[in-house]
Design an enzyme around this catalytic site. Structure first.
Site, PDB file in Angstrom:
ATOM      1  N   GLU A  29       0.773  -1.073  -0.084  1.00 49.25           N
ATOM      2  CA  GLU A  29      -0.173  -0.052   0.008  1.00 49.25           C
ATOM      3  C   GLU A  29       0.812   1.196   0.306  1.00 49.25           C
ATOM      4  O   GLU A  29       0.330   2.640   1.178  1.00 49.25           O
ATOM      5  CB  GLU A  29      -0.931   0.269   1.128  1.00 49.25           C
TER       6      GLU A  29
ATOM      7  N   GLU B 158      -4.661  -8.572  -0.714  1.00 40.95           N
ATOM      8  CA  GLU B 158      -5.683  -8.445   0.201  1.00 40.95           C
ATOM      9  C   GLU B 158      -7.547  -8.145   0.441  1.00 40.95           C
ATOM     10  O   GLU B 158      -7.445  -7.578  -0.729  1.00 40.95           O
ATOM     11  CB  GLU B 158      -5.307  -7.386   0.983  1.00 40.95           C
TER      12      GLU B 158
END
Ligand code: AHR
Length: 550
Positions: A214, A349
Site C-alpha cells: 500500500e 488483501e
C-alpha cells in the site's frame, strides 16, 4: 418458526436438509434456475495461488495465532501451532504472504534472524492501536518469529513463502541482502552462513517478493510515479541465485484507476524492459461499507460482524461483488500499456472488515468472528477469481488467523475452524483445474434498502475441469429462498456426483471455541437421473459439487 425455517424444514423433510434433490414438493422445489457448463470453453488454468493466505505481524495473528513457542503447552512443531499446521495441510494452502500489510514497511528483517535470545524487541507498527490489556508481544515485537520461522511454517504446511519488503524505511540494499539471506547457496555468502548457523543450510529459494505494501498510504505515501521509480530501483539487477524471482508491485486501493495507470506509465518511461521484471500488481479491496450509501466514512460506514439485518447481509455482498469489476477495470488499464498481459493481478488483501467488538480474545486488534455471511462472501469471491484465471495469478485472504476474514480462531490451547475455513476446504478442489465457461440463470433477489428497491443476483459460481471430474461451486445468497437448478453439462453426461454444502438456519451462525461445529459442511453422494442433475441450493449457502463425467 420464521418463514425461512419453514421453507428450510419443508425441504429437509422431502429431500434431506442440504442435499434436497429433484423430488421436493412442487410448491417449493419447482425448477427456477439453470446452470449451464460449457466444458469445451476453457477460460484458462486456475492458479492454485489464488487460494493463498496473508499473515501480518498484527494483533494475535503471529503471536498466539501461529507462534506459540517451543516450550508452550499448546501442541506445536518447533514453536508453530500444530493444529494450524494440520488444518492448512488439509486445504492445500499454496502460498502465504508475510510480514504485512502495513507492518512490512516498518519491519527490519535483520531483527528476525540469528539466535532467538539475542533478537531485539521493537515497537510494532500497530502498537498505537493496541489496548492497554493486550499482550506485550502485540505491542512490542519480540522477534521470536522471523524469516526462518516463517519459511519453516510454510514448509511444514507445503506452501510457498511470499515476503513483503520494506520500501518506506529500508534501502534497496537491505532488500538485496534479504534476498541473499534467503536464497544464496549454502556456504556462498556470510548471510548463507548465518542462515546455516540457525539450522537452515540449504537456501529457502523464495520466489515471491512484494515490493512494499500500500505504497499510496502506510507504505510511504508515494504518488504512483514516485513509487514506480522506487520499484524500478528495488528490482533492477537483484541477484537471483538461480531462483526465478517474481516481483509484486504495490498496486491500487480498490478503484484507484489513476494509481494503476500512473504506475505503468512511469515504469515504461525508460522503455519496456522493466515490464519483464513485474510478475504482478497487487490490488486490495475490503468490503466494509454497509451504510446503504449514507456515508463513505471508514468508521461510520462499518457494521457489526455478528449483529446485522437482512439489508446488511446483502449490502456486504454487494460491496464484495465489486471485486469482479475491479479486476476487469484494472486489467483493462494494464492492457493499455501491456497488451500481451505479461503482468498479472495479485489480489493480496481481500475480505470483509467490520467495526471492532466481536473479538473472541479481548485485545486482539482487528480480530472479528466470521459468520455464515462471511462464508457466502468468501465463496462468492473465490468464484470471481476462478472466473478470471487469465488475470488473477494470486490472491491472499486477509487474514489467516485471529484477524479479519480469518479461516481460524485461536487463543492459547483453544482453536476452531471458522465458516470461511470450511469454504477454503470446499474450494481447494478447483486448484490447478481448467476453468470453464459457466452460465447461471436464476431469479434476481429484491430487497428493501430503507424504502428504496434494491437487487442482487440469485445464483453465481464457477466450474473447473480436472480430467473426468468437474468441480462446480455455487453460492445462493438469498436469505430466504432455496433455488432449484437444472445443471446442464454441454457435451457430456453425468455419471456420479458428490455434493458438499455449508449453510445454517441462522444467517448469523458462527463457530466458537465452545461450539466448534455449529457451522460445518455436509457431504453426501447425490442421485443422478439419466445423466442429468437437478439440485436444490439451500438459502444462504455455499455448495461444492464434484461431478464425474461419462
Ligand atoms: O489487513 C490489515 C491492513 O489492511 C493491512 O496491514 C494493510 O495493508 C491494509 O490496509
Amino acid at each position: 418458526m420464521r418463514r425461512r425455517e419453514f421453507l428450510y424444514n419443508g425441504l429437509a423433510g422431502a429431500c434431506t436438509l442440504a442435499f434436497a434433490n429433484c423430488s421436493a414438493p412442487k410448491a417449493i422445489s419447482s425448477v427456477d434456475s439453470r446452470i449451464e457448463i460449457l466444458i469445451g470453453e476453457s477460460l484458462g488454468t486456475i492458479s492454485p495461488d489464488i487460494y493463498g493466505h496473508f499473515t501480518e505481524n498484527l494483533g494475535g495473528v503471529v503471536y498466539d495465532g501461529i507462534w506459540v513457542g517451543e516450550n508452550s503447552k499448546v501442541p506445536n512443531i518447533d514453536g508453530i501451532r500444530m493444529k494450524l499446521i494440520e488444518e492448512m495441510r488439509k486445504i492445500k494452502a499454496p502460498v502465504v504472504r508475510y510480514p504485512g500489510g502495513c507492518f512490512a514497511d516498518s519491519y527490519d528483517w535483520r531483527d528476525g534472524i540469528g539466535p532467538t535470545d539475542k533478537r531485539p524487541r521493537r515497537t510494532n507498527f500497530w502498537s498505537d492501536g493496541e489496548e492497554s490489556g493486550a499482550p506485550t508481544s502485540h505491542k512490542y515485537d519480540p522477534n521470536q518469529f522471523g524469516t526462518n520461522e516463517f519459511v519453516h511454517f510454510c514448509k511444514l504446511i507445503g506452501a510457498q513463502p511470499y515476503l513483503a519488503a520494506n520500501v518506506r524505511s529500508l534501502s534497496a540494499g537491505e532488500f538485496y541482502r534479504w534476498v541473499e539471506y534467503c536464497n544464496s547457496p549454502a556456504g556462498a555468502t556470510t548471510l548463507a552462513d548465518t542462515r546455516a548457523a540457525a539450522g537452515y543450510v540449504e537456501p529457502f529459494n523464495v520466489r515471491f517478493w512484494g515490493v512494499g505494501n500500500e505504497s499510496w498510504g502506510c507504505g510511504g505515501d508515494f504518488t504512483p510515479q514516485e513509487y514506480a521509480m522506487e520499484f524500478r530501483r528495488f528490482t533492477t539487477w537483484v541477484p537471483h541465485y538461480g531462483q526465478r524471482l517474481s516481483f509484486i508491485a504495490s498496486g491500487p486501493n480498490v478503484d484507484d484507476w489513476n494509481w494503476t495507470r500512473g504506475f505503468f506509465e512511469e515504469i515504461l518511461r525508460k522503455g519496456r524492459s522493466p515490464l519483464r521484471s513485474i510478475y504482478g500488481i497487487a490490488l486490495h479491496h475490503y468490503a466494509w461499507n454497509v451504510s446503504r450509501g449514507r456515508t463513505q466514512d471508514w468508521v461510520q460506514g462499518k457494521g457489526d460482524a455478528l449483529k446485522f439485518d437482512a439489508v446488511e447481509w446483502y449490502e456486504l455482498l454487494r460491496e464484495g461483488e465489486r471485486m469482479e469489476s475491479l479486476i476487469n477495470g484494472h486489467w483493462h488499464i494494464m492492457g493499455e500499456v501491456d497488451p500481451s498481459h505479461a503482468v498479472k493481478l495479485i489480489v493480496d488483501e481481500w475480505g470483509p472488515w467490520y467495526r471492532p467488538g466481536s473479538e473472541v480474545t479481548p485485545g486482539d486488534q482487528l480480530e472479528q468472528v466470521p459468520t455464515l455471511r462471511d462464508a457466502v462472501f468468501s465463496g462468492m469471491t473465490l468464484d470471481i477469481f476462478n472466473r478470471h484465471p487469465e488475470k488473477v495469478a494470486m490472491a491472499n485472504c486477509a487474514q489467516l488467523i485471529n484477524c479479519l476474514n480469518s479461516l481460524y480462531l485461536a487463543h492459547q490451547d483453544r482453536f476452531c475452524v471458522t465458516p470461511v475455513g470450511h469454504v477454503f476446504a470446499m474450494y481447494a478442489a478447483h486448484q490447478g483445474g481448467q476453468a470453464v465457461r459457466t452460465m447461471f440463470s436464476a431469479p434476481t433477489i429484491s430487497y428493501d434498502r430503507d424504502g428504496k428497491p434494491a437487487a442482487f443476483w440469485g445464483l453465481q459460481g464457477s466450474a473447473s475441469l480436472h480430467d473426468k471430474d468437474l468441480v462446480l461451486t455455487v453460492v445462493n445468497p438469498a436469505i430466504r429462498d432455496p433455488r432449484e437448478a437444472e445443471i446442464v453439462i454441454r457435451d457430456a453426461r453425468i455419471k456420479a456426483v458428490v455434493g458438499t454444502t455449508l449453510t445454517h438456519p441462522d444467517i448469523h451462525a458462527h463457530n466458537t471455541f465452545e461450539q466448534k461445529e455449529e457451522v460445518t459442511p455436509q457431504t453426501k453422494p447425490l442421485p443422478v437421473s439419466s445423466g442429468t442433475l437437478t439440485h436444490i441450493f439451500p438459502p444462504a449457502s455455499v455448495s461444492s459439487l464434484v461431478l464425474t463425467l461419462a
